[in-house]
Scaffold this active site. Sequence first.
Site, PDB file in Angstrom:
ATOM      1  CB  SER A   1      -0.745   0.016   1.230  1.00 10.19           C
ATOM      2  OG  SER A   1      -1.592   1.130   1.377  1.00 10.19           O
TER       3      SER A   1
ATOM      4  NE  ARG B   1     -17.540 -10.385 -45.460  1.00 14.94           N
ATOM      5  CZ  ARG B   1     -16.219  -9.735 -46.195  1.00 14.94           C
ATOM      6  NH1 ARG B   1     -16.455  -9.607 -47.638  1.00 14.94           N
ATOM      7  NH2 ARG B   1     -15.484  -9.204 -45.521  1.00 14.94           N
TER       8      ARG B   1
END
Length: 393
Positions: free
Chosen positions: A270, A309
């Site tokens: 931390s 497509r």
Amino acid sequence: MTDWGLIDPGGADATATDDEAVLAALVDVERALLRAWGSVLDEFLDAQADALDSAALDRDALRAGVERDGVPVVALVPALRAQLEAAGLPADRLHLGATSQDVVDTALMFVARDALAAARASLVEAGRGLAVLGQGARHRPRIARSLARHGEASTLGVLAAGWLDGVSSAVAAIDAVEFPVQFGGAVGTGAAADAAAGRPGAADEVRAELAAQLGLADPGRSWHAERTPVLAAASAAASVVAALGRIAGDATFLSREEVGEVRLANAGGSSAMPHKRNPADAVAITAAAVEAPGLLSVIASAAIAGDERSAGRWHAEWSALRRLARLARSASAAASRLVSGLEFDADRAAALLADSGPAGARPDRDVLAAASDRVVDRSVARFTRLTEPEARA
């Protein structure tokens, strides 16, 4: 500049899923397609295949091509053709009978297959560790929790077995996926390939050879607008991340100081509180698990496709599928590390059980032991069947 992971703990392992890997896969598809045509036409095209070089391609030109054309292959093919011509080799067989979607779909299946194979290997490592934990703690009692409250007595072995079941399910999800090649030409009929070979059915021959070259499945069809193969791969990746997210969440909660049933060896620091040891691997897995469902929804939405497509929907799949494959690979690697450094505190678990109020917290020890044996043994047996070849024989 390409992203390099500064703010991406959930997808920290970009191996084989970054843009360079995708570009290499696109070129691998074109290379394999040349060899496939060489087999079908009985021509020697290995020299052309060997001359294709993804490292030598102009990345800026390819980026500009994607911006201009909406797909990377339109700019890629002329660049590869130029490589062949510079080497004094004929380029007429390059990309023969193929369309952009054939190359992109096949390349992304190739990338997803390799990423999920790596994820599977890490899952097996994690599963083996969980099997050891489960077997060693099968008679170590704890209080099981239901809807965030104390429920009834269970064991730490049952907890590990539940985690192992998730890993087994993730392995099974990967094993169930077929990663198919795509080869249909402009509108999926294969007509251009048939015409190039001068005979009907040539497209099927090329597709089969392409699959063999790349180690992918031959689907026996074109699936330009039928997107379930992508959805299957994406769902498997999401299943991996979800199963591991459950483990990470449990490990995070149970390793809290006020609970303490689990100890984690691999901890992060931390910046503001030097005394803290954060559950870094569990955090990374959880980040991936939070992100994955949204990506899967993109794939599911795009699957409606349309026409022969699709416009736009297909394009939306690319980064979502690649990202899901990366998250699955990253989360699995983190899970392997997490499990390797995870220990149970049996004394603490027993103390929490003793302090629990529910009547079910004080069961018959023989009954609990028998139930725990059954759960642990079945979980380990299932994992072994899925992951050990001799057990499947």
